[in-house]
Design a protein around this motif. Structure first.
Motif, PDB file in Angstrom:
ATOM      1  N   SER A  69     -12.794   3.696 -29.108  1.00  0.00           N
ATOM      2  CA  SER A  69     -14.050   3.266 -28.496  1.00  0.00           C
ATOM      3  C   SER A  69     -15.176   4.207 -28.912  1.00  0.00           C
ATOM      4  N   ARG A  70     -16.390   3.798 -28.591  1.00  0.00           N
ATOM      5  CA  ARG A  70     -17.535   4.666 -28.856  1.00  0.00           C
ATOM      6  C   ARG A  70     -17.381   5.980 -28.100  1.00  0.00           C
ATOM      7  N   LYS A  71     -16.853   5.899 -26.893  1.00  0.00           N
ATOM      8  CA  LYS A  71     -16.661   7.107 -26.091  1.00  0.00           C
ATOM      9  C   LYS A  71     -15.679   8.057 -26.769  1.00  0.00           C
ATOM     10  N   ASP A  72     -14.609   7.514 -27.368  1.00  0.00           N
ATOM     11  CA  ASP A  72     -13.649   8.353 -28.093  1.00  0.00           C
ATOM     12  C   ASP A  72     -14.324   9.100 -29.237  1.00  0.00           C
ATOM     13  N   ILE A  73     -15.242   8.433 -29.919  1.00  0.00           N
ATOM     14  CA  ILE A  73     -15.959   9.057 -31.033  1.00  0.00           C
ATOM     15  C   ILE A  73     -16.860  10.180 -30.523  1.00  0.00           C
ATOM     16  N   ILE A  89     -10.407  -1.489 -37.672  1.00  0.00           N
ATOM     17  CA  ILE A  89     -10.681  -0.240 -38.365  1.00  0.00           C
ATOM     18  C   ILE A  89      -9.339   0.363 -38.784  1.00  0.00           C
ATOM     19  N   PRO A  90      -9.248   0.922 -39.991  1.00  0.00           N
ATOM     20  CA  PRO A  90      -7.986   1.552 -40.405  1.00  0.00           C
ATOM     21  C   PRO A  90      -7.742   2.867 -39.677  1.00  0.00           C
ATOM     22  N   ILE A 135     -19.485   2.625 -38.549  1.00  0.00           N
ATOM     23  CA  ILE A 135     -19.071   1.238 -38.301  1.00  0.00           C
ATOM     24  C   ILE A 135     -19.529   0.797 -36.919  1.00  0.00           C
ATOM     25  N   PHE A 136     -19.365   1.660 -35.923  1.00  0.00           N
ATOM     26  CA  PHE A 136     -19.839   1.319 -34.577  1.00  0.00           C
ATOM     27  C   PHE A 136     -21.346   1.074 -34.585  1.00  0.00           C
ATOM     28  N   ASP A 137     -22.070   1.907 -35.289  1.00  0.00           N
ATOM     29  CA  ASP A 137     -23.521   1.764 -35.349  1.00  0.00           C
ATOM     30  C   ASP A 137     -23.923   0.463 -36.037  1.00  0.00           C
ATOM     31  N   LYS A 138     -23.251   0.134 -37.103  1.00  0.00           N
ATOM     32  CA  LYS A 138     -23.589  -1.059 -37.886  1.00  0.00           C
ATOM     33  C   LYS A 138     -23.242  -2.359 -37.163  1.00  0.00           C
ATOM     34  N   HIS A 139     -22.089  -2.380 -36.480  1.00  0.00           N
ATOM     35  CA  HIS A 139     -21.602  -3.630 -35.902  1.00  0.00           C
ATOM     36  C   HIS A 139     -21.839  -3.773 -34.400  1.00  0.00           C
ATOM     37  N   HIS A 140     -22.336  -2.743 -33.769  1.00  0.00           N
ATOM     38  CA  HIS A 140     -22.687  -2.786 -32.341  1.00  0.00           C
ATOM     39  C   HIS A 140     -21.513  -3.222 -31.457  1.00  0.00           C
ATOM     40  N   ARG A 141     -20.345  -2.657 -31.692  1.00  0.00           N
ATOM     41  CA  ARG A 141     -19.160  -2.939 -30.887  1.00  0.00           C
ATOM     42  C   ARG A 141     -18.910  -1.780 -29.944  1.00  0.00           C
ATOM     43  N   ARG A 142     -18.215  -2.068 -28.840  1.00  0.00           N
ATOM     44  CA  ARG A 142     -17.871  -1.010 -27.888  1.00  0.00           C
ATOM     45  C   ARG A 142     -16.505  -0.430 -28.176  1.00  0.00           C
ATOM     46  N   ARG A 143     -15.658  -1.237 -28.806  1.00  0.00           N
ATOM     47  CA  ARG A 143     -14.303  -0.801 -29.118  1.00  0.00           C
ATOM     48  C   ARG A 143     -13.838  -1.506 -30.377  1.00  0.00           C
ATOM     49  N   LEU A 144     -12.942  -0.862 -31.110  1.00  0.00           N
ATOM     50  CA  LEU A 144     -12.389  -1.467 -32.325  1.00  0.00           C
ATOM     51  C   LEU A 144     -10.877  -1.263 -32.352  1.00  0.00           C
ATOM     52  N   PRO A 145     -10.122  -2.329 -32.601  1.00  0.00           N
ATOM     53  CA  PRO A 145      -8.682  -2.174 -32.770  1.00  0.00           C
ATOM     54  C   PRO A 145      -8.399  -1.367 -34.037  1.00  0.00           C
ATOM     55  N   VAL A 146      -7.392  -0.509 -33.968  1.00  0.00           N
ATOM     56  CA  VAL A 146      -7.017   0.338 -35.092  1.00  0.00           C
ATOM     57  C   VAL A 146      -5.737  -0.223 -35.707  1.00  0.00           C
ATOM     58  N   MET A 147      -5.778  -0.436 -37.021  1.00  0.00           N
ATOM     59  CA  MET A 147      -4.674  -1.079 -37.720  1.00  0.00           C
ATOM     60  C   MET A 147      -4.013  -0.131 -38.714  1.00  0.00           C
ATOM     61  N   LYS A 148      -2.699  -0.321 -38.888  1.00  0.00           N
ATOM     62  CA  LYS A 148      -1.934   0.397 -39.912  1.00  0.00           C
ATOM     63  C   LYS A 148      -0.917  -0.586 -40.479  1.00  0.00           C
TER      64      LYS A 148
END
Length: 154
Positions: free
Chosen positions: A137-141, A103-104, A115-128
């Motif tokens: 993570s979902r919890k962060d959201i 995720i950007p 994106i979390f809802d669509k892909h059913h992931r618990r966490r996503l790496p953040v890129m720049k």
């Protein structure tokens, strides 16, 4: 003749939202990372020690090559019992997820929630700029949404 009520010209007011709403404002920046050659046992120990459920896997140059989670460790535990083999000698590279959705850093938490809802992931790496800068993570959201619900529109 009746009395007329006249309020005059109404000013258009722009509602401004002053709370931070970007992923980079809520992501975890200090990450526990793993390498492809680490053993699954080391990963399980780190997950327990740091009370996390997974983390990014980085190569020797610091580039994201995968992600390892508790679920990946569960696969190893299950297979080791089935084949009666020790867990110790298996590397992260064999069990990590290699096709990593990222995720950007500069999208809103609302888009991230989608994106979390669509892909059913618990966490996503953040890129720049192609580099890992954090993880959300979902919890962060959920925490971000709670903070935003306390904000007022002006």
């Amino acid at each position: 003749m009746g009395i007329k009520s006249f309020q005059g010209i109404r000013r258009t007011t722009k509602k401004e939202f002053d709370a931070p709403i970007l992923v980079e404002d809520y992501m975890t920046k200090k990450l526990v990372t793993f390498t492809p050659d680490q053993s699954i046992l080391e990963v399980m120990e780190a997950l327990a020690k740091f009370k996390i459920s997974g983390g990014p896997v980085l190569d020797d140059n610091g580039f994201l090559v995968g992600i390892i989670s508790e679920a990946d460790c569960m696969k190893q535990i299950s297979e080791s019992r089935y084949f009666n083999q020790p867990i110790l000698d298996k590397s992260v590279e064999k069990f990590m997820t290699k096709e990593v959705e990222t995720i950007p850093h500069d999208i809103s938490i609302f888009d991230a929630a989608g994106i979390f809802d669509k892909h059913h992931r618990r966490r996503l790496p953040v890129m720049k700029d192609g580099l890992l800068v954090g993880q959300i993570s979902r919890k962060d959201i959920v925490i971000a949404a709670l903070k935003l619900s306390g904000q007022n529109y002006k």
